[in-house]
Motif scaffolding. Structure first.
Motif, PDB file in Angstrom:
ATOM      1  N   MET A   1      -9.994   1.361  -6.217  1.00  0.00           N
ATOM      2  CA  MET A   1      -8.809   2.120  -6.611  1.00  0.00           C
ATOM      3  C   MET A   1      -7.951   1.231  -7.507  1.00  0.00           C
ATOM      4  O   MET A   1      -6.878   0.763  -7.134  1.00  0.00           O
TER       5      MET A   1
ATOM      6  N   HIS B   1      -9.926  -1.885   3.753  1.00  0.00           N
ATOM      7  CA  HIS B   1     -10.218  -2.407   2.412  1.00  0.00           C
ATOM      8  C   HIS B   1      -9.044  -3.236   1.901  1.00  0.00           C
ATOM      9  O   HIS B   1      -9.232  -4.334   1.360  1.00  0.00           O
ATOM     10  N   PHE B   2      -7.842  -2.729   2.083  1.00  0.00           N
ATOM     11  CA  PHE B   2      -6.640  -3.419   1.621  1.00  0.00           C
ATOM     12  C   PHE B   2      -6.499  -4.764   2.319  1.00  0.00           C
ATOM     13  O   PHE B   2      -6.178  -5.787   1.682  1.00  0.00           O
TER      14      PHE B   2
ATOM     15  N   PHE C   1     -12.804   5.507  -0.086  1.00  0.00           N
ATOM     16  CA  PHE C   1     -13.085   4.542   0.962  1.00  0.00           C
ATOM     17  C   PHE C   1     -13.845   5.155   2.144  1.00  0.00           C
ATOM     18  O   PHE C   1     -14.285   4.428   3.031  1.00  0.00           O
TER      19      PHE C   1
ATOM     20  N   ALA D   1      -2.466   4.581  -2.173  1.00  0.00           N
ATOM     21  CA  ALA D   1      -3.258   4.942  -1.000  1.00  0.00           C
ATOM     22  C   ALA D   1      -3.998   6.259  -1.252  1.00  0.00           C
ATOM     23  O   ALA D   1      -3.637   7.307  -0.707  1.00  0.00           O
TER      24      ALA D   1
ATOM     25  N   LEU E   1       0.878  -1.165   0.000  1.00  0.00           N
ATOM     26  CA  LEU E   1       0.000   0.000   0.000  1.00  0.00           C
ATOM     27  C   LEU E   1       0.913   1.212   0.000  1.00  0.00           C
ATOM     28  O   LEU E   1       1.629   1.454   0.976  1.00  0.00           O
TER      29      LEU E   1
ATOM     30  N   TYR F   1      -9.956   3.461   6.648  1.00  0.00           N
ATOM     31  CA  TYR F   1     -10.894   2.849   5.710  1.00  0.00           C
ATOM     32  C   TYR F   1     -10.169   2.217   4.521  1.00  0.00           C
ATOM     33  O   TYR F   1     -10.498   1.107   4.099  1.00  0.00           O
ATOM     34  N   GLU F   2      -9.168   2.906   3.982  1.00  0.00           N
ATOM     35  CA  GLU F   2      -8.412   2.315   2.877  1.00  0.00           C
ATOM     36  C   GLU F   2      -7.605   1.122   3.362  1.00  0.00           C
ATOM     37  O   GLU F   2      -7.453   0.130   2.640  1.00  0.00           O
ATOM     38  N   THR F   3      -7.109   1.199   4.609  1.00  0.00           N
ATOM     39  CA  THR F   3      -6.331   0.098   5.159  1.00  0.00           C
ATOM     40  C   THR F   3      -7.204  -1.138   5.377  1.00  0.00           C
ATOM     41  O   THR F   3      -6.795  -2.267   5.066  1.00  0.00           O
TER      42      THR F   3
ATOM     43  N   LYS G   1      -7.207   7.986  -0.437  1.00  0.00           N
ATOM     44  CA  LYS G   1      -8.181   7.747   0.629  1.00  0.00           C
ATOM     45  C   LYS G   1      -9.643   8.081   0.311  1.00  0.00           C
ATOM     46  O   LYS G   1     -10.537   7.400   0.842  1.00  0.00           O
TER      47      LYS G   1
ATOM     48  N   SER H   1      -7.503  -3.517  -6.404  1.00  0.00           N
ATOM     49  CA  SER H   1      -8.715  -3.001  -5.776  1.00  0.00           C
ATOM     50  C   SER H   1      -9.744  -2.605  -6.825  1.00  0.00           C
ATOM     51  O   SER H   1      -9.402  -1.928  -7.804  1.00  0.00           O
TER      52      SER H   1
END
Length: 324
Positions: free
Chosen positions: A298, A283-284, A127, A122, A93, A279-281, A124, A295
């Motif tokens: 993204m 999702h990852f 997300f 990343a 990420l 939130y992005e973390t 953001k 993703s």
């Protein structure tokens, strides 16, 4: 698989690394295990606050048993760190911009494909709860194809010694700030077809203001970014059936207003927690557990299209970094 712990490492211990570590505490089944920075003292202080161990070298970080690496260094080093981590079998990420140009990004994506590992820039906004709620609402009650995106941010009180002004570290408004606006344009309008740019370079050689008018597959974007004027902005999405205003700061979205041509007004309010990077973390981590390599929110194509816009804008301003 949903409770499988994802073990994280971080390269870099600056402000964005701190925000990532703070957000990680809000992500279920994820923990910080290892950190490396070129300077030992900040790394030690970082781990005392957030946990994990300090690695003596980047190679030790890659071999520390982590599953994923968050790259939080200056953008001139993103491509090399990402490629090395992917080749070592880690998921990556990478803080925005993923790389400083499209050629570097293609090299990183090739490394991800070869290693069969997940790579994501990343970025953001998509997300955040508000952004997802907006997408879901417009799917149920559409305004039609968005045909214009207008967005921007310019921050005039950045300290003179901030990396944004560093030519050596590939700073400048376009890559530090404008990449957010480029995401918004690509996400709603598709690939850029033509990018027209006006702007200026500052005393250190990086761009201090840029205004972009771009033709995309599905419409036009009007974007600005700067380091010598002050104006944090909202974002406007215009379509045949109405328009959306994402209130400032739109890149940390919490409020949006949808105005329909039939007179209806819909307000969306979705507060966020944990600083937003969580939130992005999360999702990852979900993608890792699912065995995904890209993703859907993204995708790699977004990163390619965004950096293509930045490349075109920098070319128009005559800005080339070392080694380009």
């Amino acid at each position: 698989m949903s409770d499988t712990i994802i073990h994280w490492g971080i390269v870099g211990t600056g402000r964005i690394a701190r925000r990532f570590a703070q957000g990680l505490a809000h992500v279920p089944a994820a923990q910080l295990d290892a950190v490396w920075s070129r300077r030992a003292e900040p790394a030690a202080a970082f781990t005392q606050e957030f946990g994990g161990k300090v690695c003596a070298s980047f190679a030790e970080l890659l071999a520390s048993g982590i599953d994923a690496l968050y790259i939080a260094t200056h953008q001139d080093s993103h491509a090399d760190y990402a490629s090395a981590a992917l080749e070592a079998g880690l998921h990556v990420l990478c803080e925005k911009p993923a790389t400083i140009n499209q050629a570097q990004l293609e090299r990183v994506l090739a490394a991800a494909r070869h290693a069969q590992r997940l790579f994501m820039e990343a970025m953001k906004p998509p997300f955040y709860p508000l952004y997802r709620a907006l997408r879901a609402h417009l799917a149920r009650d559409p305004i039609g194809q968005v045909g214009l995106v207008r967005a921007g941010c310019s921050v005039a009180n950045v300290p003179a010694d901030h990396p944004s002004f560093s030519f050596e570290h590939a700073g400048g408004a376009l890559l530090d700030i404008g990449i957010y606006e480029m995401f918004l344009a690509v996400d709603w309008l598709g690939a850029p077809l033509d990018v027209q740019t006006f702007g200026r370079l500052g005393a250190t050689g990086v761009d201090t203001f840029a205004s972009l008018n771009s033709q995309h597959e599905h419409g036009v974007s009007q974007l600005f970014c700067g380091l010598d004027l002050h104006g944090k902005g909202d974002a406007l999405l215009m379509a045949p059936g109405g328009h959306v205003t994402i209130r400032e700061n739109w890149w940390n979205p919490a409020h949006a207003t949808i105005r329909y041509t039939d007179g209806r007004i819909v307000e969306l309010d979705e507060p966020f927690e944990g600083g937003g990077l969580n939130y992005e973390t999360a999702h990852f981590c979900e993608l890792i557990r699912a065995g995904e390599r890209e993703s859907p929110l993204m995708p790699h194509s977004h990163s390619v299209q965004m950096i293509a816009m930045a490349d075109a804008a920098r070319a128009a301003l005559g800005l080339r970094f070392k080694g380009e």
